[in-house]
Design an enzyme around this catalytic site. Structure first.
Site, mmCIF file in Angstrom:
data_model
loop_
_atom_site.group_PDB
_atom_site.id
_atom_site.type_symbol
_atom_site.label_atom_id
_atom_site.label_comp_id
_atom_site.label_asym_id
_atom_site.label_seq_id
_atom_site.Cartn_x
_atom_site.Cartn_y
_atom_site.Cartn_z
ATOM 1 N N GLU A 1 -9.705 -4.172 -6.054
ATOM 2 C CA GLU A 1 -9.171 -2.968 -5.421
ATOM 3 C C GLU A 1 -9.362 -1.715 -6.269
ATOM 4 O O GLU A 1 -9.194 -1.745 -7.485
ATOM 5 C CB GLU A 1 -7.673 -3.118 -5.174
ATOM 6 C CG GLU A 1 -7.283 -4.231 -4.232
ATOM 7 C CD GLU A 1 -5.823 -4.114 -3.831
ATOM 8 O OE1 GLU A 1 -5.383 -2.992 -3.491
ATOM 9 O OE2 GLU A 1 -5.130 -5.135 -3.851
ATOM 10 N N HIS B 1 -7.472 -5.510 -0.646
ATOM 11 C CA HIS B 1 -6.232 -4.773 -0.470
ATOM 12 C C HIS B 1 -5.296 -5.499 0.507
ATOM 13 O O HIS B 1 -5.683 -5.829 1.624
ATOM 14 C CB HIS B 1 -6.579 -3.382 0.064
ATOM 15 C CG HIS B 1 -5.458 -2.411 0.075
ATOM 16 N ND1 HIS B 1 -4.797 -2.003 -1.057
ATOM 17 C CD2 HIS B 1 -4.872 -1.730 1.107
ATOM 18 C CE1 HIS B 1 -3.866 -1.118 -0.732
ATOM 19 N NE2 HIS B 1 -3.882 -0.947 0.570
ATOM 20 N N SER C 1 0.831 -1.201 0.000
ATOM 21 C CA SER C 1 0.000 0.000 0.000
ATOM 22 C C SER C 1 0.868 1.254 0.000
ATOM 23 O O SER C 1 1.671 1.455 -0.911
ATOM 24 C CB SER C 1 -0.942 -0.047 1.205
ATOM 25 O OG SER C 1 -1.947 0.931 1.097
#
Length: 322
Positions: free
Chosen positions: A267, A297, A173
């Site tokens: 996502e 995610h 991320s």
């Protein structure tokens, strides 16, 4: 007789499959609730101290729930005033190489506890030691504090005697964003880059210009565009969001190391990974993109079959090069 039994057999198989799926959902429920709490920002006001504390506590809880530390040692220490920790396999392992792991959390949350699951999984599939570090968070410490801390962690590994090519940089991320920005900064300084990059659901475009931000909005179970806007405002403040130091997608990838990108099909950040792959290939960087169907995610963190398969793929990508 066999044809008469087939429908019953199929019903039993279907029932067993449904029962297994329901059991997995029950097992994952506490972790999904913690994950949802982390990414629950719906407006800039959610960056208030109380809401930030709730999100950060949620990450700590998620790390404890998901961390597979069996067969690993967890060794925290202070790295020039910054909390850090080594994950080392208990078994005999290759000490010549290491992984620098940049945790996610939108640059506004994340801690060593949240680092434990993926750090230990990467140590397990490679047999290498993994260094995690607790970089400063926004809004208390906006851009570029976090990446300054990543550079500090990189320099620490260089002082320990590792060659740059013997260190792999991994991130999930916002940590994937950090890993890419770290490489941009190293190259701008004329320094050697890491041997490989591992990017899990990387956040590469703070301008949110990719199609998946709209196309996947209704099926992403954890992240919303409102969350993206809130955390980028807290971190970037008034800086140019299209700068490669915030949106590394828009940088020059010439001479970047071989890269593996993994992302879930559901996502909103899917296009961040697809466009990164395309730009890296255009720059002649060896880059592999794996889109995993029907997962969310940073799914690699969770105790599910696809997460195990994804981690095995990461291990193969790293180990086959040496």
């Amino acid at each position: 007789m066999d044809s008469e039994k087939t429908p019953l057999h199929m019903k039993l198989v279907r029932r067993t499959t449904e029962q297994k799926a329901a059991a997995e959902q029950r097992r994952l429920a506490p972790m999904m609730r913690a994950l949802k709490a982390i990414h629950s920002a719906t407006s800039p006001e959610s960056m208030a101290p109380d809401d930030l504390e709730r999100q950060r506590s949620g990450q700590e809880l998620l790390g404890r729930l998901a961390a597979p530390m069996l067969g690993m040692s967890w060794e925290p220490f202070e790295l020039s005033g910054m909390n850090a920790a080594w994950v080392r396999p208990d078994r005999g392992h290759d000490k010549r190489r290491a992984i620098l792991y940049c945790h996610g959390g939108g640059y506004t949350s994340g801690n060593l506890g949240y680092s434990r699951p993926l750090a230990s999984k990467m140590a397990n599939v490679t047999g290498w030691e993994v260094l995690s570090f607790e970089y400063r968070l926004a809004p208390e410490h906006p851009f570029p504090a976090a990446v300054d801390d990543a550079m500090k962690a990189w320099d620490y590994l260089m002082y320990q005697g590792y060659g740059a090519r013997d260190v792999m940089v991994a991130g999930d991320s916002a940590g994937g964003n950090m890993a890419l920005v770290l490489c941009h900064r190293l190259r701008a300084a004329g320094r050697r880059l890491p041997g490989r990059l591992i990017l899990m659901s990387p956040w590469t475009d703070m301008t949110a210009s990719g199609k998946s931000y709209a196309e996947r909005a209704d099926i992403d179970p954890t992240i919303s565009l409102d969350y993206i806007k809130a955390v980028r405002s807290a971190y970037a403040r008034d800086a140019d969001l299209s700068s490669p130091l915030l949106s590394p997608l828009f940088g020059d990838f010439t001479c970047f190391p071989p890269t593996l990108i993994q992302v879930g099909s559901n996502e909103i950040l899917l296009s961040d990974s697809i466009r990164l792959r395309d730009r890296m290939l255009a720059a002649r960087v060896p880059c592999q993109l794996e889109v995993w169907n029907d997962v969310w995610h940073v799914f690699q963190m969770f105790p599910i079959k696809k997460a195990n398969q994804a981690m095995e793929s990461i291990g193969r990508f790293l180990l086959e090069q040496f």
